[in-house]
Design an enzyme around this catalytic site. Structure first.
Site, PDB file in Angstrom:
ATOM      1  N   LEU A 248       0.837  -1.195   0.000  1.00  0.00           N
ATOM      2  CA  LEU A 248       0.000   0.000   0.000  1.00  0.00           C
ATOM      3  C   LEU A 248       0.873   1.247   0.000  1.00  0.00           C
ATOM      4  O   LEU A 248       0.551   2.244  -0.648  1.00  0.00           O
ATOM      5  CB  LEU A 248      -0.921   0.008   1.223  1.00  0.00           C
ATOM      6  N   TYR A 249       1.979   1.201   0.722  1.00  0.00           N
ATOM      7  CA  TYR A 249       2.912   2.329   0.721  1.00  0.00           C
ATOM      8  C   TYR A 249       3.350   2.647  -0.709  1.00  0.00           C
ATOM      9  O   TYR A 249       3.320   3.806  -1.142  1.00  0.00           O
ATOM     10  CB  TYR A 249       4.130   2.005   1.581  1.00  0.00           C
ATOM     11  N   ALA A 250       3.741   1.612  -1.450  1.00  0.00           N
ATOM     12  CA  ALA A 250       4.159   1.798  -2.839  1.00  0.00           C
ATOM     13  C   ALA A 250       3.021   2.366  -3.682  1.00  0.00           C
ATOM     14  O   ALA A 250       3.230   3.236  -4.533  1.00  0.00           O
ATOM     15  CB  ALA A 250       4.642   0.474  -3.424  1.00  0.00           C
ATOM     16  N   THR A 252       0.580   4.290  -2.697  1.00  0.00           N
ATOM     17  CA  THR A 252       0.354   5.711  -2.410  1.00  0.00           C
ATOM     18  C   THR A 252       1.440   6.581  -3.042  1.00  0.00           C
ATOM     19  O   THR A 252       1.167   7.705  -3.469  1.00  0.00           O
ATOM     20  CB  THR A 252       0.305   5.985  -0.898  1.00  0.00           C
TER      21      THR A 252
END
Length: 437
Positions: A248-250, A252
């Site tokens: 999810l970090y990637a 965003t």
């Protein structure tokens, strides 16, 4: 709904019984509106106090107005003289110096970048909300370093549109270095909304403030090597696909790159994205492997070393903080001016993205070996298969474009960089209670 029935029953005579049909009010309905002396007195008093309340209330914040009040936005932690401090901190040494807003200024990369800018004579104002993702004491210690060098950090969130609007009114920023973000791959499995709040909503809020500013600043912001996701082609080039995020970090950060494209295209904002590759060094982030490996080795605790499928080696393109900061400052120096003004685009604007890595991937097992050598302590190691938490097995930066256009040239190898980190770590935690170890 049952509590509403007594109230609604009094309204039955004037509520339509069916669409387009109204009951006629009874003959006596308007008779009750005759004024009574006592009723008139109470009505007068009610109107008097209502008017008094309106007059004494602070003005509401207006997104489109030139003057904004911070009285209604919960800024009790801002000192009364914060505006004067911001103006003073933003003043460059010479007329040719930059005036830069650094978001995430109490963070790892942010604090180093802010200090580097201030030390070369640029005007710098920091912004950070000091969240509790990792120990706030470390962030406050970084803030102390910045305070000593004359860099003022505003304690606030980048989602605060009113504050940002006010800040851009009192300081005419030539550049914005946007480094504030919710970092970390694994934490997204515990608190996914924090990534949307900071990395998507926060970025949009900042871009809105930039595009409404006159003049519009040029923007340099931190993307991530994580955008390459499941891409198996190495080394990673800016031309490679980035539509397969593994976390999810990637996702965003990839969303941020697309949002940046939109604001560049519509509003003429000059925007440069920097894809960082595993930044490490003194004053680093405690959630990074090199950091908590150091802590656990010194405490005699077991450390977990992950392997990919079929015992594949996990390796990272570790990039020393000083090298990354040089790339950040070069991106600011080569950024062209935005072409918009007050939200209106006058022509095409610059849009760039660069890898900032060390272009020398190192296996995590070698990282541990170097730490053992520097700490003079044998690590208790446990090999485990890599969990499905969004981490990737391998990262490797192709820095050809950054070298050509930014003059970016990393010079610090992993052992040299870790030696500087360990020296700082021993000094920083050695002066604290033993329990901190």
């Amino acid at each position: 709904m049952t509590q509403l029935k007594p109230i609604l029953s009094h309204l039955d005579p004037i509520i339509p019984s069916s669409t387009g049909k109204f009951k006629s009010p009874p003959p006596y309905a308007f008779h009750r509106l005759r004024f009574h002396p006592r009723l008139t007195l109470w009505s007068f008093l009610f109107l008097f106090f209502l008017l008094l309340f309106v007059i004494c209330s602070p003005p509401a914040a207006s997104p489109g107005g030139k003057r904004r009040s911070l009285q209604t936005t919960g800024h009790s932690r801002l000192p009364a003289n914060w505006e004067a401090k911001a103006r003073n901190s933003a003043r460059p040494v010479s007329k040719s110096g930059l005036t830069v807003l650094v978001t995430g200024a109490a963070g790892f990369v942010g604090s180093h970048a802010a200090l580097a800018l201030k030390n070369r004579g640029d005007g710098v104002v920091g912004l950070d909300n000091f969240n509790t993702y990792y120990e706030t004491g470390l962030k406050k210690a970084r803030k102390t370093l910045l305070d000593r060098q004359g860099v003022y950090i505003i304690d606030a969130d980048i989602n605060d549109a009113v504050l940002l609007g006010k800040l851009f009114e009192i300081v005419r920023f030539s550049h914005v270095m946007h480094l504030a973000a919710q970092a970390g791959v694994r934490y997204a499995m515990q608190n996914p909304s924090s990534y949307i709040h900071s990395n998507v909503n926060g970025f949009v809020t900042l871009l809105e403030a930039c595009k409404n500013s006159n003049p519009q600043p040029a923007i340099v912001w931190a993307s991530s090597s994580s955008v390459y996701g499941l891409n198996s082609k190495v080394p990673f080039s800016e031309k490679d696909r980035t539509d397969q995020p593994a976390s999810l970090y990637a996702a965003t950060k990839k969303a941020g790159e697309e949002i940046a494209h939109s604001y560049n295209h519509i509003y003429g904002l000059s925007i440069t994205g920097l894809r960082f590759f595993t930044v490490y060094g003194p004053w680093g982030r405690p959630d990074m492997a090199y950091y908590f490996f150091t802590k656990d080795i010194l405490r005699g605790k077991e450390i977990k070393i992950f392997e990919g499928a079929d015992h594949a080696t996990v390796a990272r393109d570790f990039t020393y903080i000083d090298d990354v900061v040089k790339g950040c400052l070069s991106a600011l120096d080569t950024a062209k001016k935005s072409t918009g003004s007050g939200g209106k685009k006058a022509g095409p604007a610059q849009l760039r993205v660069y890898n900032l890595g060390n272009t020398s991937p190192v296996p995590v097992s070698k990282l541990v070996s170097i730490l053992e050598k520097l700490l003079k302590v044998k690590a208790k190691k446990k090999l485990l298969p890599m969990p499905r938490n969004g981490d990737v097995v391998f990262t490797h930066a192709n820095i050809t474009l950054a070298r050509k256009e930014l003059g970016y040239k990393p010079t610090t190898d992993l052992e040299t960089g870790l030696k500087k980190f360990v020296k700082w770590y021993i000094s920083y935690y050695g002066s604290k209670k033993k329990s901190a170890w």
